[in-house]
Design a protein around this motif. Structure first.
Motif, PDB file in Angstrom:
ATOM      1  N   LEU A   1     -11.462  11.279   0.786  1.00  0.00           N
ATOM      2  CA  LEU A   1     -10.958   9.974   0.357  1.00  0.00           C
ATOM      3  C   LEU A   1     -12.091   9.023  -0.020  1.00  0.00           C
ATOM      4  O   LEU A   1     -11.896   8.107  -0.822  1.00  0.00           O
ATOM      5  CB  LEU A   1     -10.114   9.349   1.468  1.00  0.00           C
ATOM      6  CG  LEU A   1      -8.791  10.054   1.807  1.00  0.00           C
ATOM      7  CD1 LEU A   1      -8.130   9.375   3.002  1.00  0.00           C
ATOM      8  CD2 LEU A   1      -7.854  10.034   0.604  1.00  0.00           C
ATOM      9  N   LEU A   2     -13.292   9.246   0.553  1.00  0.00           N
ATOM     10  CA  LEU A   2     -14.427   8.380   0.233  1.00  0.00           C
ATOM     11  C   LEU A   2     -14.868   8.536  -1.215  1.00  0.00           C
ATOM     12  O   LEU A   2     -15.566   7.673  -1.749  1.00  0.00           O
ATOM     13  CB  LEU A   2     -15.594   8.679   1.174  1.00  0.00           C
ATOM     14  CG  LEU A   2     -15.341   8.394   2.660  1.00  0.00           C
ATOM     15  CD1 LEU A   2     -16.568   8.760   3.485  1.00  0.00           C
ATOM     16  CD2 LEU A   2     -14.980   6.933   2.887  1.00  0.00           C
ATOM     17  N   ALA A   3     -14.473   9.638  -1.851  1.00  0.00           N
ATOM     18  CA  ALA A   3     -14.804   9.811  -3.263  1.00  0.00           C
ATOM     19  C   ALA A   3     -14.077   8.800  -4.142  1.00  0.00           C
ATOM     20  O   ALA A   3     -14.452   8.591  -5.303  1.00  0.00           O
ATOM     21  CB  ALA A   3     -14.457  11.243  -3.704  1.00  0.00           C
ATOM     22  N   LEU A   4     -13.038   8.153  -3.606  1.00  0.00           N
ATOM     23  CA  LEU A   4     -12.287   7.145  -4.361  1.00  0.00           C
ATOM     24  C   LEU A   4     -12.971   5.783  -4.361  1.00  0.00           C
ATOM     25  O   LEU A   4     -12.526   4.883  -5.069  1.00  0.00           O
ATOM     26  CB  LEU A   4     -10.884   6.998  -3.776  1.00  0.00           C
ATOM     27  CG  LEU A   4      -9.990   8.247  -3.809  1.00  0.00           C
ATOM     28  CD1 LEU A   4      -8.691   7.967  -3.067  1.00  0.00           C
ATOM     29  CD2 LEU A   4      -9.709   8.660  -5.238  1.00  0.00           C
ATOM     30  N   VAL A   5     -14.031   5.622  -3.575  1.00  0.00           N
ATOM     31  CA  VAL A   5     -14.678   4.315  -3.448  1.00  0.00           C
ATOM     32  C   VAL A   5     -15.143   3.761  -4.801  1.00  0.00           C
ATOM     33  O   VAL A   5     -14.879   2.599  -5.119  1.00  0.00           O
ATOM     34  CB  VAL A   5     -15.851   4.398  -2.450  1.00  0.00           C
ATOM     35  CG1 VAL A   5     -16.705   3.136  -2.506  1.00  0.00           C
ATOM     36  CG2 VAL A   5     -15.313   4.609  -1.039  1.00  0.00           C
ATOM     37  N   PRO A   6     -15.845   4.536  -5.654  1.00  0.00           N
ATOM     38  CA  PRO A   6     -16.304   3.958  -6.930  1.00  0.00           C
ATOM     39  C   PRO A   6     -15.205   3.847  -7.987  1.00  0.00           C
ATOM     40  O   PRO A   6     -15.447   3.265  -9.049  1.00  0.00           O
ATOM     41  CB  PRO A   6     -17.380   4.961  -7.403  1.00  0.00           C
ATOM     42  CG  PRO A   6     -17.589   5.909  -6.280  1.00  0.00           C
ATOM     43  CD  PRO A   6     -16.340   5.909  -5.475  1.00  0.00           C
ATOM     44  N   ALA A   7     -14.019   4.395  -7.742  1.00  0.00           N
ATOM     45  CA  ALA A   7     -12.988   4.476  -8.775  1.00  0.00           C
ATOM     46  C   ALA A   7     -12.605   3.107  -9.357  1.00  0.00           C
ATOM     47  O   ALA A   7     -12.551   2.962 -10.587  1.00  0.00           O
ATOM     48  CB  ALA A   7     -11.755   5.203  -8.229  1.00  0.00           C
ATOM     49  N   PRO A   8     -12.323   2.058  -8.560  1.00  0.00           N
ATOM     50  CA  PRO A   8     -11.946   0.767  -9.157  1.00  0.00           C
ATOM     51  C   PRO A   8     -13.029   0.169 -10.053  1.00  0.00           C
ATOM     52  O   PRO A   8     -12.736  -0.338 -11.138  1.00  0.00           O
ATOM     53  CB  PRO A   8     -11.685  -0.123  -7.935  1.00  0.00           C
ATOM     54  CG  PRO A   8     -11.371   0.828  -6.837  1.00  0.00           C
ATOM     55  CD  PRO A   8     -12.225   2.033  -7.091  1.00  0.00           C
ATOM     56  N   ALA A   9     -14.298   0.247  -9.606  1.00  0.00           N
ATOM     57  CA  ALA A   9     -15.385  -0.311 -10.413  1.00  0.00           C
ATOM     58  C   ALA A   9     -15.560   0.475 -11.710  1.00  0.00           C
ATOM     59  O   ALA A   9     -15.749  -0.119 -12.794  1.00  0.00           O
ATOM     60  CB  ALA A   9     -16.685  -0.307  -9.617  1.00  0.00           C
ATOM     61  N   LEU A  10     -15.496   1.792 -11.630  1.00  0.00           N
ATOM     62  CA  LEU A  10     -15.628   2.614 -12.844  1.00  0.00           C
ATOM     63  C   LEU A  10     -14.473   2.355 -13.808  1.00  0.00           C
ATOM     64  O   LEU A  10     -14.673   2.288 -15.024  1.00  0.00           O
ATOM     65  CB  LEU A  10     -15.688   4.093 -12.460  1.00  0.00           C
ATOM     66  CG  LEU A  10     -16.896   4.519 -11.613  1.00  0.00           C
ATOM     67  CD1 LEU A  10     -16.797   5.994 -11.257  1.00  0.00           C
ATOM     68  CD2 LEU A  10     -18.201   4.233 -12.349  1.00  0.00           C
ATOM     69  N   PHE A  11     -13.284   2.208 -13.263  1.00  0.00           N
ATOM     70  CA  PHE A  11     -12.127   1.918 -14.115  1.00  0.00           C
ATOM     71  C   PHE A  11     -12.303   0.585 -14.823  1.00  0.00           C
ATOM     72  O   PHE A  11     -12.007   0.451 -16.022  1.00  0.00           O
ATOM     73  CB  PHE A  11     -10.855   1.905 -13.268  1.00  0.00           C
ATOM     74  CG  PHE A  11      -9.620   1.549 -14.032  1.00  0.00           C
ATOM     75  CD1 PHE A  11      -8.971   2.499 -14.820  1.00  0.00           C
ATOM     76  CD2 PHE A  11      -9.094   0.266 -13.980  1.00  0.00           C
ATOM     77  CE1 PHE A  11      -7.829   2.171 -15.544  1.00  0.00           C
ATOM     78  CE2 PHE A  11      -7.961  -0.071 -14.689  1.00  0.00           C
ATOM     79  CZ  PHE A  11      -7.319   0.887 -15.469  1.00  0.00           C
ATOM     80  N   TYR A  12     -12.822  -0.426 -14.087  1.00  0.00           N
ATOM     81  CA  TYR A  12     -13.036  -1.730 -14.708  1.00  0.00           C
ATOM     82  C   TYR A  12     -14.092  -1.656 -15.802  1.00  0.00           C
ATOM     83  O   TYR A  12     -13.917  -2.214 -16.894  1.00  0.00           O
ATOM     84  CB  TYR A  12     -13.460  -2.746 -13.638  1.00  0.00           C
ATOM     85  CG  TYR A  12     -13.681  -4.135 -14.195  1.00  0.00           C
ATOM     86  CD1 TYR A  12     -12.650  -5.054 -14.228  1.00  0.00           C
ATOM     87  CD2 TYR A  12     -14.922  -4.515 -14.707  1.00  0.00           C
ATOM     88  CE1 TYR A  12     -12.843  -6.325 -14.745  1.00  0.00           C
ATOM     89  CE2 TYR A  12     -15.128  -5.778 -15.228  1.00  0.00           C
ATOM     90  CZ  TYR A  12     -14.082  -6.683 -15.243  1.00  0.00           C
ATOM     91  OH  TYR A  12     -14.279  -7.921 -15.773  1.00  0.00           O
TER      92      TYR A  12
END
Length: 315
Positions: free
Chosen positions: A284-295
């Motif tokens: 689940l920690l792999a999801l940490v950068p997901a919001p910033a990358l999506f933005y």
């Protein structure tokens, strides 16, 4: 130990204190007078007997204490950055001083807690939300007289936060004014102490927040961290006009802010999952950068000027 069968005390948290122990036989007080209130460091068991808290905080308890410890530090950093000004070179030293103050306060708080002189603390296990608000469960047998049985059933998770905030405030008043007076040369006299004045406001607010909402924060803090980290990251990126990866790499300050938000986001995920099952929770920690990358990847498509220009061309 042998337990005498006696009428149960009224209310959820009224109990009998252990007066003496003779071999395997214990003598208890009654449910009236001062004997009904468990001493500090004790809570009632299933038989309404006050028992000493001999457990240790579990992982979630430590995560909660870590969250409450981070609140003043994050607020210190925010107001230092807010009032330091773009031309001031004192912000970094003030950030480090705030980190030192909170770190020393945390260590001293653990050392003065029972057992004194150790970084370990003994505690009672939190069973339900009402454990945080024992003052609301004082019984009224005749609906006139209230039997006061208030004690810290979640010892020491409730009071240790107040002790920590007190040490933070004392250390700030001892260290920060001298530092700011010497190094904050880029600020005017009225501005150089504003971050300290801000702390004198938010510490009472944090104290009231813990006093009133400590139990609610205990159960909700992982979700609060996730929501706030996402919202503040989006606001910061939009306000800073961060669009491309190159912009982050060129400006190191923005990269530090990004990694700070990622750490908070990871802290929230760990708090929710508690890492009970590593093989399921660590991915689940792999999801940490997901919001910033999506933005970063979609910011150019949602730029207001571009939307307005395309809308104007359509008409």
């Amino acid at each position: 130990a042998a337990v005498d069968i006696q009428p149960a005390c009224l209310g959820l948290y009224c109990g009998r204190t252990v007066l003496s122990v003779n071999g395997s036989v214990e003598t208890y007080g009654d449910c009236g007078g001062s004997a009904r209130v468990c001493p500090r460091g004790q809570r009632t068991d299933d038989n309404k007997i006050c028992r000493e808290c001999m457990g240790s905080p579990d992982r979630y308890d430590w995560l909660y204490l870590g969250f409450m410890a981070m609140l003043p530090l994050v607020l210190h950093w925010f107001f230092i950055e807010w009032y330091s000004g773009k031309k001031s070179s004192s912000a970094v030293l003030q950030h480090l001083t705030a980190l030192l103050e909170c770190s020393v306060a945390a260590v001293v708080t653990l050392l003065v807690s029972d057992p004194v002189g150790s970084l370990h603390i003994r505690s009672c296990r939190v069973k339900k939300l009402s454990d945080w608000y024992t003052m609301l469960y004082n019984p009224s047998p005749d609906y006139i007289t209230t039997v006061h049985c208030t004690h810290e059933a979640v010892y020491p998770l409730y009071t240790i936060v107040f002790i920590y905030y007190a040490f933070c405030l004392v250390l700030m008043m001892l260290l920060r004014p001298l530092l700011v007076k010497k190094i904050a040369c880029g600020l005017g006299r009225s501005d150089r102490f504003k971050s300290i004045y801000a702390a004198l406001y938010f510490f009472p607010i944090l104290t009231v927040l813990q006093a009133v909402g400590g139990g609610l924060l205990y159960y909700a803090f992982p979700y609060i961290i996730l929501v706030l980290s996402l919202v503040t990251l989006a606001v910061y990126m939009s306000a800073s006009e961060v669009e491309f990866f190159k912009d982050l790499l060129v400006r190191k300050k923005r990269l530090v802010v990004l990694f700070s938000h990622w750490l908070l986001h990871a802290y929230g995920i760990i708090s929710i999952s508690k890492l009970d099952k590593l093989e399921q929770d660590l991915p689940l920690l792999a999801l940490v950068p997901a919001p910033a990358l999506f933005y970063l990847m979609t910011a150019k498509y949602t730029e207001p000027s571009r939307i307005l220009s395309e809308g104007g061309n359509g008409h």
